[in-house]
Design an enzyme around this catalytic site. Structure first.
Site, PDB file in Angstrom:
ATOM      1  N   ASN A  13       1.148   0.871   0.564  1.00 33.18           N
ATOM      2  CA  ASN A  13       0.914   0.183  -0.719  1.00 33.18           C
ATOM      3  C   ASN A  13      -0.231  -0.818  -0.521  1.00 33.18           C
ATOM      4  O   ASN A  13      -0.046  -1.854   0.098  1.00 33.18           O
ATOM      5  CB  ASN A  13       2.207  -0.541  -1.137  1.00 33.18           C
ATOM      6  CG  ASN A  13       2.021  -1.415  -2.362  1.00 33.18           C
ATOM      7  OD1 ASN A  13       1.010  -1.311  -3.071  1.00 33.18           O
ATOM      8  ND2 ASN A  13       2.986  -2.278  -2.617  1.00 33.18           N
ATOM      9  N   TRP A  14      -1.393  -0.457  -1.071  1.00 29.49           N
ATOM     10  CA  TRP A  14      -2.576  -1.316  -0.865  1.00 29.49           C
ATOM     11  C   TRP A  14      -2.531  -2.584  -1.717  1.00 29.49           C
ATOM     12  O   TRP A  14      -3.349  -3.469  -1.542  1.00 29.49           O
ATOM     13  CB  TRP A  14      -3.840  -0.557  -1.220  1.00 29.49           C
ATOM     14  CG  TRP A  14      -4.146   0.631  -0.359  1.00 29.49           C
ATOM     15  CD1 TRP A  14      -3.417   1.114   0.697  1.00 29.49           C
ATOM     16  CD2 TRP A  14      -5.286   1.492  -0.482  1.00 29.49           C
ATOM     17  NE1 TRP A  14      -4.032   2.213   1.234  1.00 29.49           N
ATOM     18  CE2 TRP A  14      -5.176   2.469   0.530  1.00 29.49           C
ATOM     19  CE3 TRP A  14      -6.371   1.532  -1.345  1.00 29.49           C
ATOM     20  CZ2 TRP A  14      -6.131   3.472   0.699  1.00 29.49           C
ATOM     21  CZ3 TRP A  14      -7.326   2.543  -1.189  1.00 29.49           C
ATOM     22  CH2 TRP A  14      -7.201   3.492  -0.169  1.00 29.49           C
ATOM     23  N   LYS A  15      -1.663  -2.622  -2.703  1.00 22.45           N
ATOM     24  CA  LYS A  15      -1.618  -3.736  -3.657  1.00 22.45           C
ATOM     25  C   LYS A  15      -3.018  -3.917  -4.286  1.00 22.45           C
ATOM     26  O   LYS A  15      -3.706  -2.928  -4.477  1.00 22.45           O
ATOM     27  CB  LYS A  15      -1.106  -4.998  -2.976  1.00 22.45           C
ATOM     28  CG  LYS A  15       0.198  -4.743  -2.214  1.00 22.45           C
ATOM     29  CD  LYS A  15       0.899  -5.972  -1.775  1.00 22.45           C
ATOM     30  CE  LYS A  15       2.112  -5.587  -0.943  1.00 22.45           C
ATOM     31  NZ  LYS A  15       3.018  -6.676  -0.693  1.00 22.45           N
ATOM     32  N   HIS A 105       8.603  -2.415  -7.702  1.00 17.82           N
ATOM     33  CA  HIS A 105       8.276  -3.232  -6.523  1.00 17.82           C
ATOM     34  C   HIS A 105       8.666  -4.682  -6.809  1.00 17.82           C
ATOM     35  O   HIS A 105       8.543  -5.148  -7.951  1.00 17.82           O
ATOM     36  CB  HIS A 105       6.780  -3.120  -6.218  1.00 17.82           C
ATOM     37  CG  HIS A 105       6.418  -3.739  -4.899  1.00 17.82           C
ATOM     38  ND1 HIS A 105       6.237  -5.087  -4.759  1.00 17.82           N
ATOM     39  CD2 HIS A 105       6.256  -3.196  -3.667  1.00 17.82           C
ATOM     40  CE1 HIS A 105       5.958  -5.350  -3.482  1.00 17.82           C
ATOM     41  NE2 HIS A 105       5.963  -4.216  -2.806  1.00 17.82           N
ATOM     42  N   GLU A 107       7.231  -7.343  -6.333  1.00 18.47           N
ATOM     43  CA  GLU A 107       6.173  -8.167  -6.958  1.00 18.47           C
ATOM     44  C   GLU A 107       6.106  -7.917  -8.469  1.00 18.47           C
ATOM     45  O   GLU A 107       5.795  -8.828  -9.239  1.00 18.47           O
ATOM     46  CB  GLU A 107       4.828  -7.901  -6.264  1.00 18.47           C
ATOM     47  CG  GLU A 107       4.796  -8.556  -4.886  1.00 18.47           C
ATOM     48  CD  GLU A 107       3.889  -7.902  -3.875  1.00 18.47           C
ATOM     49  OE1 GLU A 107       3.000  -7.116  -4.249  1.00 18.47           O
ATOM     50  OE2 GLU A 107       4.079  -8.183  -2.677  1.00 18.47           O
ATOM     51  N   GLU A 175      13.527  -2.551   0.226  1.00 16.84           N
ATOM     52  CA  GLU A 175      12.597  -3.586   0.657  1.00 16.84           C
ATOM     53  C   GLU A 175      13.226  -4.968   0.445  1.00 16.84           C
ATOM     54  O   GLU A 175      13.162  -5.508  -0.673  1.00 16.84           O
ATOM     55  CB  GLU A 175      11.316  -3.518  -0.155  1.00 16.84           C
ATOM     56  CG  GLU A 175      10.564  -2.227  -0.007  1.00 16.84           C
ATOM     57  CD  GLU A 175       9.082  -2.444  -0.254  1.00 16.84           C
ATOM     58  OE1 GLU A 175       8.314  -2.266   0.690  1.00 16.84           O
ATOM     59  OE2 GLU A 175       8.709  -2.826  -1.368  1.00 16.84           O
ATOM     60  N   GLY A 181       5.862  -9.151   3.540  1.00 17.42           N
ATOM     61  CA  GLY A 181       4.716 -10.020   3.822  1.00 17.42           C
ATOM     62  C   GLY A 181       5.059 -11.260   4.631  1.00 17.42           C
ATOM     63  O   GLY A 181       4.223 -12.149   4.779  1.00 17.42           O
ATOM     64  N   SER A 221       7.335  -5.909   6.320  1.00 13.28           N
ATOM     65  CA  SER A 221       6.744  -6.281   7.612  1.00 13.28           C
ATOM     66  C   SER A 221       6.858  -5.170   8.662  1.00 13.28           C
ATOM     67  O   SER A 221       7.092  -5.429   9.840  1.00 13.28           O
ATOM     68  CB  SER A 221       7.363  -7.591   8.121  1.00 13.28           C
ATOM     69  OG  SER A 221       7.066  -8.646   7.217  1.00 13.28           O
ATOM     70  N   GLY A 242       3.043  -2.486   3.395  1.00  7.94           N
ATOM     71  CA  GLY A 242       2.078  -3.270   2.627  1.00  7.94           C
ATOM     72  C   GLY A 242       0.896  -3.656   3.505  1.00  7.94           C
ATOM     73  O   GLY A 242      -0.028  -2.859   3.715  1.00  7.94           O
ATOM     74  N   GLY A 243       0.928  -4.869   4.035  1.00  8.59           N
ATOM     75  CA  GLY A 243      -0.205  -5.424   4.793  1.00  8.59           C
ATOM     76  C   GLY A 243      -0.770  -4.478   5.840  1.00  8.59           C
ATOM     77  O   GLY A 243      -1.998  -4.272   5.919  1.00  8.59           O
TER      78      GLY A 243
HETATM   79  C1  PEP Z   1       5.390  -4.188   0.374  1.00  7.68           C
HETATM   80  O1  PEP Z   1       4.785  -4.997  -0.309  1.00  7.68           O
HETATM   81  O2  PEP Z   1       5.885  -3.180  -0.159  1.00  7.68           O
HETATM   82  C2  PEP Z   1       5.519  -4.445   1.804  1.00  7.68           C
HETATM   83  C3  PEP Z   1       6.455  -3.801   2.438  1.00  7.68           C
HETATM   84  O3  PEP Z   1       4.674  -5.378   2.340  1.00  7.68           O
HETATM   85  P1  PEP Z   1       4.532  -5.754   3.897  1.00  7.68           P
HETATM   86  O4  PEP Z   1       4.530  -4.469   4.689  1.00  7.68           O
HETATM   87  O5  PEP Z   1       3.234  -6.474   3.997  1.00  7.68           O
HETATM   88  O6  PEP Z   1       5.702  -6.604   4.252  1.00  7.68           O
END
Ligand code: PEP
Length: 263
Positions: A13-15, A105, A107, A175, A181, A221, A242-243
């Site tokens: 997920n590039w956001k 998600h 967010e 999640e 994050g 993470s 994500g990141g």
């Molecule tokens: C996400 O936003 O779906 C996510 C899992 O982020 P991260 O891997 O950065 O924790």
């Protein structure tokens, strides 16, 4: 007990990162880096979730170079078409040959006040256009303290399945909001406990066959150093990243988790 035939899925997920030009360069490099490393795309599926404005470029590249990558949108409208400024319909995503769409998600739930009802309507809209919804569920740190680990994710999943029948192809992403994050991933045991509860919920609502075939991802993470622990768990079938999905070396290492553990 049913044999596990679920193909692991690693989803990035590039956001709101990478414009369409950066997306082209990134997807090309990612595909080549995985091919060079000998990655078998049939043993672990790889999907990317770029911003909407990148999707046409990604579609063109994937089709022209026959890249074995899936892609999808990060969100979708509940509506088919019309006066919904800023919204993107499932039909539009399907027209760009998206296979997947992220729905619910944390967010979106937090920053855009998406309720369980909205999430359910988005799931229905996606399925209507043959998109596979990746239904995101997860508890906050406060939920965890108040209700324990599984109650909120299970309730969110039940609500999201309101309009889903047992022929549907869906993916669930667990999640924990506190892990997203934060650099503080759940432990594999924690992820397994909730994933098992989610699979039981799938069986109750949609039947055992759907529960057995549905992939449940862990997200929060995830990195190259911790993916193997999650993938050893029987109910975890992949990761939503994500990141780390924005770093080709790191993301490739996650995709190639089988190499870390000799699975
Ligand atoms: C996400 O936003 O779906 C996510 C899992 O982020 P991260 O891997 O950065 O924790």
């Amino acid at each position: 007990m049913a044999v596990n035939t679920r193909v692991p899925l690693i989803a990035g997920n590039w956001k709101m990162n990478l414009d369409h030009l950066q997306a082209i360069a990134f997807v090309q490099k990612l595909a080549w880096s995985l091919k060079d490393a000998g990655h078998d795309f049939t043993s672990t599926e790889v999907a990317v979730f770029p911003p909407f404005t990148d999707l046409r470029s990604v579609q063109t590249l994937v089709a022209a170079d026959k890249l074995p990558l899936a892609y999808g949108g990060q969100d979708v409208s509940t509506q088919e078409s019309g006066a919904y400024t800023g919204e993107i319909s499932a039909a539009f995503l399907a027209a760009l040959e998206c296979q997947y769409v992220l729905i619910g998600h944390s967010e979106r739930r937090t920053l855009h006040n998406e309720t369980d009802e909205v999430v359910a309507a988005k799931v229905t809209a996606a399925l209507k256009h043959n998109l596979v919804p990746i239904i995101c569920v997860g508890e906050t740190a406060a939920d965890l303290e108040l209700h324990g680990p599984s109650a909120v994710p299970v309730a969110q999943l039940k609500a999201a399945l309101a309009g889903v029948d047992n022929a549907a192809d869906i993916v669930v992403a667990y999640e924990p909001v506190w892990a997203i994050g934060s650099g503080q991933a759940a432990t594999p045991d924690q992820a397994e406990q909730v994933a098992a509860a989610l699979r039981t919920t799938l069986a109750e609502v949609l039947g055992q066959d759907v529960a057995d075939k549905t992939r449940i991802l862990y997200g929060g993470s995830v990195k190259g150093v911790n993916i193997a622990g999650f993938m050893k768990e029987p109910n975890v079938d992949g990761a939503l990243v994500g990141g780390a999905s924005l770093d080709i070396t790191e993301f490739s290492s996650i995709v190639r988790f089988q190499k870390h553990v000799g699975l």
